[in-house]
Write an enzyme that holds these catalytic residues in place. Structure first.
Site, PDB file in Angstrom:
ATOM      1  N   PRO A  17       0.802  -1.226   0.000  1.00  0.00           N
ATOM      2  CA  PRO A  17       0.000   0.000   0.000  1.00  0.00           C
ATOM      3  C   PRO A  17       0.837   1.280   0.000  1.00  0.00           C
ATOM      4  O   PRO A  17       0.850   2.013   0.982  1.00  0.00           O
ATOM      5  CB  PRO A  17      -0.822  -0.133   1.270  1.00  0.00           C
ATOM      6  CG  PRO A  17       0.021  -0.984   2.170  1.00  0.00           C
ATOM      7  CD  PRO A  17       0.809  -1.907   1.299  1.00  0.00           C
ATOM      8  N   CYS A  18       1.493   1.561  -1.110  1.00  0.00           N
ATOM      9  CA  CYS A  18       2.295   2.778  -1.175  1.00  0.00           C
ATOM     10  C   CYS A  18       1.389   4.014  -1.142  1.00  0.00           C
ATOM     11  O   CYS A  18       1.849   5.119  -0.875  1.00  0.00           O
ATOM     12  CB  CYS A  18       3.166   2.784  -2.422  1.00  0.00           C
ATOM     13  SG  CYS A  18       2.276   2.512  -3.938  1.00  0.00           S
ATOM     14  N   HIS A  19       0.076   3.813  -1.387  1.00  0.00           N
ATOM     15  CA  HIS A  19      -0.837   4.956  -1.307  1.00  0.00           C
ATOM     16  C   HIS A  19      -1.008   5.428   0.130  1.00  0.00           C
ATOM     17  O   HIS A  19      -1.518   6.510   0.368  1.00  0.00           O
ATOM     18  CB  HIS A  19      -2.198   4.594  -1.920  1.00  0.00           C
ATOM     19  CG  HIS A  19      -2.809   3.364  -1.294  1.00  0.00           C
ATOM     20  ND1 HIS A  19      -2.552   2.099  -1.769  1.00  0.00           N
ATOM     21  CD2 HIS A  19      -3.637   3.211  -0.245  1.00  0.00           C
ATOM     22  CE1 HIS A  19      -3.214   1.211  -1.034  1.00  0.00           C
ATOM     23  NE2 HIS A  19      -3.877   1.865  -0.097  1.00  0.00           N
TER      24      HIS A  19
END
Lengths: 255, 171
Positions: A159-161
């Site tokens: 989850p780089c968001h």
């Protein structure tokens, strides 16, 4: 005598069975499989090897996905029927129920460290880039963290968001631009408006009056507190001066 | 790193038929042949990863793979004799090839089974020399034996295959 020799020669002309090379390459971990999956985010191409999921991307066509994969990951790719079990696991991963295995070979050790650390951020929470840099032992490498996240081959899944700028700007997103990032974070239950209002007024941490602990906004431990029970801090020194200690879970500062 | 992976890909594509044929001649059936060939390439890959680029470039691939394959077979058949009976035609060819292909395939399988019955030292020598058509020097290198020993073993192996009596004091 001659016939035996000729026969033996014929034996040497035998061909390997169909698909042999592919099986060998797959066993050596050099071939990944991929398929198109329907997810909560829409259709996503997902590639995996024997070690785990190796890439995921929203692409207009299978050809573009293959090209992108070959360039980014460098291994061969074979399209297969989507295994039912994997489809269920992908759903679980995206809804935060259970975690998939990932195959991060081919990335630098630094990029691997960044992505593994990113996996620790829970659904519904966000962290600044500097937090990742500090946690993996390279506190000055904030920009490098940004680069590693921008090149994340498995967005949504890793989850780089959930990594955002500390000034409240959502920042760019490899998985479909800032708009997509906003959309996914909202879907995960992050109160973006509140987060941005805090960031714009320079408040980086929230403290809870009853426990005297300060956290990153969105930290799990602050979620049930009422808004009037929060105090906000510009930085660590201010929080400590007010008698607050850093949260041991979201680790806004070294405890 | 990437270089090794591409190099290995080429290695497999180039040598898969020869190494599979070698496996078939040494084990006498197609199932074991595929296992041996797969094992051979996987071992080769594990070794390649540790080699320096110079060493990879200078590698005599063909001889090297043959040596690995012989060792794979030696290790797996140690103490286990290949079984013959159930093998003839037990695995139908995938897809319906023309009848003569099927016949041809059966002949090849039968021959492979016969070769597999040879005692290991004769079998290895005969297969490398006459099935794989390596030179005596290459065979000697792959087996780690002197050329003279290889020549003698090939000779005796062929004699047995032709059905001549192998107990006539030649040994």
């Amino acid at each position: 005598m001659a016939t035996v020799m000729i026969d033996l020669k014929a034996l040497g002309g035998v061909k390997a069975p169909a698909g042999f090379a592919e099986r060998v390459l797959a066993q050596a971990g050099l071939t990944d499989s991929y398929s198109l999956f329907e997810t909560v985010l829409g259709p996503v191409y997902v590639a995996w090897s024997g070690q785990g999921v190796s890439a995921a991307m929203r692409c207009p066509s299978a050809g573009e996905f293959e090209e992108w994969f070959r360039k980014e990951v460098g291994r061969r790719l074979v399209r297969v029927e989507p295994p039912a079990r994997l489809a269920a696991r992908i759903e679980d991963q995206l809804s935060g129920k259970r975690r998939l295995e990932f195959d991060l070979r081919g990335l630098t050790p630094f990029a691997q460290a960044v992505l593994l650390k990113t996996l620790e951020i829970r659904r519904g929470e966000v962290r600044p880039y500097g937090w990742i840099a500090r946690e993996i032992g390279h506190p000055a490498a904030v920009r490098a963290v940004g680069t590693a996240l921008a090149n994340n081959p498995i967005p949504y899944f890793i989850p780089c968001h959930r990594v955002v700028r500390s000034d409240g700007v959502i920042g760019n997103y490899g998985g479909g631009g800032p708009e997509a990032k906003r959309q996914i974070l909202t879907l995960e239950g992050v109160q973006l408006a509140r987060l941005q209002k805090l960031a714009q007024s320079g408040m980086r941490y929230e403290g809870i009056k009853s426990t005297r602990i300060f956290c990153f906004p969105t930290c799990y431990h602050g979620r049930r507190a009422r808004e009037e029970n929060f105090v906000f801090f510009h930085d660590e020194a201010e929080a400590r001066a007010a008698g607050y200690r850093p949260c041991k879970d979201c680790r806004p500062a070294v405890a | 790193m990437e270089g090794t992976e591409r190099a290995f890909e080429r290695l497999v594509l180039e040598h898969q038929d020869r190494i599979y044929a070698l496996g078939l001649a040494l084990t006498g059936n197609r199932h074991d042949a595929e296992e041996v060939a797969q094992d051979t390439f996987l071992r080769a890959y594990r070794a390649l990863v540790t080699y320096s680029p110079d060493r990879v470039r200078e590698l005599k691939q063909r001889a090297w793979l043959h040596r690995i394959a012989v060792n794979v077979v030696r290790n797996r058949v140690r103490g286990v004799r290949p079984r013959l009976v159930e093998l003839n035609g037990s695995e139908p060819s995938p897809g319906s090839g023309p009848e003569e292909d099927v016949l041809r395939r059966a002949e090849v399988d039968q021959l492979a089974a016969r070769v597999a019955c040879l005692p290991p030292r004769y079998r290895e020598a005969v297969v490398l020399r006459h099935v794989q058509e390596l030179s005596y020097a290459e065979v000697a290198d792959a087996l780690g034996q002197p050329v003279g020993t290889v020549k003698a073993n090939v000779h005796r192996g062929l004699k047995i295959l032709r059905g001549e009596n192998h107990g006539d004091g030649d040994d």
